[in-house]
Design an enzyme around this catalytic site. Structure first.
Site, PDB file in Angstrom:
ATOM      1  N   ALA A 175      25.422  34.323 -45.793  1.00  0.00           N
ATOM      2  CA  ALA A 175      25.748  33.561 -44.968  1.00  0.00           C
ATOM      3  C   ALA A 175      25.358  31.733 -45.317  1.00  0.00           C
ATOM      4  O   ALA A 175      26.173  31.172 -45.360  1.00  0.00           O
ATOM      5  CB  ALA A 175      24.957  33.679 -43.436  1.00  0.00           C
TER       6      ALA A 175
ATOM      7  N   CYS B  92      24.528  41.392 -39.421  1.00  0.00           N
ATOM      8  CA  CYS B  92      24.473  41.777 -38.093  1.00  0.00           C
ATOM      9  C   CYS B  92      25.263  42.934 -37.528  1.00  0.00           C
ATOM     10  O   CYS B  92      25.502  43.525 -36.416  1.00  0.00           O
ATOM     11  CB  CYS B  92      25.316  40.465 -37.447  1.00  0.00           C
ATOM     12  SG  CYS B  92      24.701  39.006 -37.787  1.00  0.00           S
TER      13      CYS B  92
ATOM     14  N   TRP C 193      29.613  33.627  -5.470  1.00  0.00           N
ATOM     15  CA  TRP C 193      28.467  32.944  -5.934  1.00  0.00           C
ATOM     16  C   TRP C 193      28.220  33.641  -7.252  1.00  0.00           C
ATOM     17  O   TRP C 193      27.676  34.743  -7.190  1.00  0.00           O
ATOM     18  CB  TRP C 193      27.365  32.935  -5.072  1.00  0.00           C
ATOM     19  CG  TRP C 193      27.488  31.966  -3.781  1.00  0.00           C
ATOM     20  CD1 TRP C 193      27.961  32.167  -2.540  1.00  0.00           C
ATOM     21  CD2 TRP C 193      26.856  30.513  -3.718  1.00  0.00           C
ATOM     22  NE1 TRP C 193      27.895  31.048  -1.821  1.00  0.00           N
ATOM     23  CE2 TRP C 193      27.475  30.080  -2.672  1.00  0.00           C
ATOM     24  CE3 TRP C 193      26.693  29.630  -4.801  1.00  0.00           C
ATOM     25  CZ2 TRP C 193      27.437  28.706  -2.248  1.00  0.00           C
ATOM     26  CZ3 TRP C 193      26.475  28.348  -4.451  1.00  0.00           C
ATOM     27  CH2 TRP C 193      26.702  27.778  -3.224  1.00  0.00           C
TER      28      TRP C 193
END
Ligand SMILES: Cc1cc2nc3c(=O)[nH]c(=O)nc-3n(C[C@H](O)[C@H](O)[C@H](O)COP(=O)(O)OP(=O)(O)OC[C@H]3O[C@@H](n4cnc5c(N)ncnc54)[C@H](O)[C@@H]3O)c2cc1C
Length: 459
Positions: free
Chosen positions: A12, A46, A440
């Site tokens: 990476a 991953c 909510w």
């Protein structure tokens, strides 16, 4: 003459840096040589648990770009199965061993990108010649475990030692493959990346899958029989095992850097500035799991080995190597994972981090649902918020629940990144429709609860 960039580590951080540098500087201006000791470049570690479980059938799917693509399309000299063994800062050279062909090469550099990642923590009792014991960091590690699981005699009993997110994901992968799985954890319960009240929810879900959890149980050794691991030894006796996965965390892979004199910080990882330069050493760069970074909430240096940071840091380094300007300004500790359908998200500080950093705070837990209660698929969702007292500034958040739980943490991460208070958060204009949230939203309910808790303390 073209300048020369040498990259150590082809995943990476290393390949992001190399790619960004190449975008800005053509082959006549910048020669790029990459040394990678493994068999793969630009792979997704991953994704390993999902390959082990069989959800991703083909390891090729985990490889974003193979060495040939970098050679052909990006004019990079990518040398696979080459391990850099020495960095000579004075002569500006590296020495690399060819792990397959034999022999060593010596290459000079103008810029050096150090991106060797991390290595699994392996206490002395885990150092063994017995087959069947695996650390999990690179795709090569994943391939070795896959081969072991597929070989005859097929392992039936797996023990995962350590319940960080890698241990938890590997335990899930192996139970999905049909093994019996025990997870042994020295702490009270797995998932110490969240507070123990939230970790308990994860432990319950793991038990529900059939994973045996042995908490507060330090491992003291491994037993073997005929060269194969046969048991994990604990203070309460041996646990039979045909395969052992070490999930004890990782440490920055800095041996080579230390030997060369690169400075390490208090976390044991390499120190870098915000442009990913190693201080005091012009032309030396580092990024990814081998470096430490700033925690934007605690203000402390931290080692947070995650792919999301490795990619960003590598990109920043590459832009700067290429002559541009970019900075990496720190992390807030956002991470997500899952155990089968149960999702876990966290950002910012846990209670223990907030205490260690010297904050006064309140913490609240709000129980809600992911969708309107009447809507099909409505499941519980637990949100924990930690807010500074008396300012009300959000310091940390954790979420455990079913679908739509994990990525809700991103809302909280953005709030945290921008220094919002829980009071501000109660006003957030979040999307509502019955399939996606109750009227909510769980985040708003938790924010209101934190406001109430702060008010109660100051009354
Ligand atoms: C099972 C698992 C699951 C994960 N899941 C997630 C996730 O969901 N989200 C997330 O953000 N992160 C996750 N991560 C972490 C992520 O994979 C790492 O943070 C990332 O790969 C780090 O990138 P890196 O380039 O710094 O190091 P690495 O990917 O480790 O790459 C370093 C490379 O350097 C090579 N190397 C080392 N020393 C030398 C040397 N001397 N010479 C030549 N080559 C060398 C290594 O072979 C390796 O290929 C996971 C990791 C694992 C193991």
């Amino acid at each position: 003459m073209a300048q020369r960039l040498i990259v150590i580590g082809g995943d990476a951080a290393g390949m992001s840096a190399a790619s960004q540098a190449r975008r800005r500087r053509g082959r006549d201006d910048l020669e790029i040589v990459v040394f990678e000791r493994g068999h793969f470049t630009s792979y997704s570690a991953c994704g390993i648990p999902y390959w082990i479980s069989g959800l991703v059938p083909d390891p090729e799917a985990l490889i974003a770009r193979d060495p040939e693509v970098f050679r052909r399309e990006h004019a990079m000299d990518v040398r696979m199965r080459h391990e850099v063994t020495t960095i000579d800062l004075e002569r500006r050279e590296v020495v690399a061993q060819n792990l397959e062909g034999g022999g060593e090469v010596r290459e000079r550099f103008d810029d050096l990108m150090y991106a060797t990642g991390a290595v699994p923590v392996k206490p002395p009792w885990a150092v063994t010649d017995a087959h069947g014991v695996f650390g999990m960091q690179t795709l090569d590690d994943g391939a070795a475990l896959r081969d072991w699981l597929d070989a005859d005699p097929q392992p039936r009993r797996a023990v995962v030692i350590g319940g960080g997110y890698i241990g938890v994901e590997m335990a899930e992968a192996m139970i999905q493959r049909g093994l019996s799985v025990t997870l042994v954890e020295a702490g009270e319960q797995p998932m110490s990346t969240v507070d123990s009240d939230m970790g308990e929810l994860v432990a319950d879900a793991m038990r529900g899958l059939g994973i045996t959890i042995r908490g507060s149980l330090p491992v003291t050794g491994l037993e073997e029989h005929n060269g194969r691991v046969s048991a994990v030894v604990t203070e309460e006796g041996p646990i039979p095992a045909d395969v052992v996965v070490l999930g004890l965390g990782v440490r920055p892979n800095t041996a080579l850097a230390e030997a060369a004199g690169l400075p390490l910080g208090p976390t044991g990882a390499i120190r870098v500035d915000r442009r990913m330069r190693v201080p005091g050493l012009p032309g030396i760069w580092a990024a990814g799991d081998c470096v430490e970074t700033l925690h934007r909430v605690s203000g402390l240096p931290v080692h947070v080995p995650l792919g999301t940071h490795a990619n960003k840091q590598g990109r920043v380094a590459g832009i700067n190597i290429g002559g541009g300007y970019a900075t990496f300004t720190g992390v807030i500790g956002t991470a997500v994972t899952k155990v089968c359908d149960l999702e876990v998200g966290r950002t910012g500080l846990r209670e223990r981090d907030a205490k260690a950093a010297g904050f006064e705070f309140v913490s609240v837990i709000a129980e809600s649902t992911n969708r309107a209660g009447y809507y099909p698929g409505s499941r519980p969702m637990t949100v924990k918020l930690i807010a500074e007292r008396p300012s009300g500034r959000l310091l940390g958040a954790q979420i455990v629940g079913w679908s739509e739980a994990a990525k809700r943490i991103d809302t909280l991460a953005v709030a945290l990144w921008n220094g919002m208070t829980v009071d501000d958060m109660t006003q957030l204009d979040l999307g509502y429709a019955p399939p996606y949230a109750p009227v909510w939203d769980p985040v708003l309910i938790a924010a209101r609860k934190a406001v109430d808790a702060l008010a109660a303390l100051d009354r």
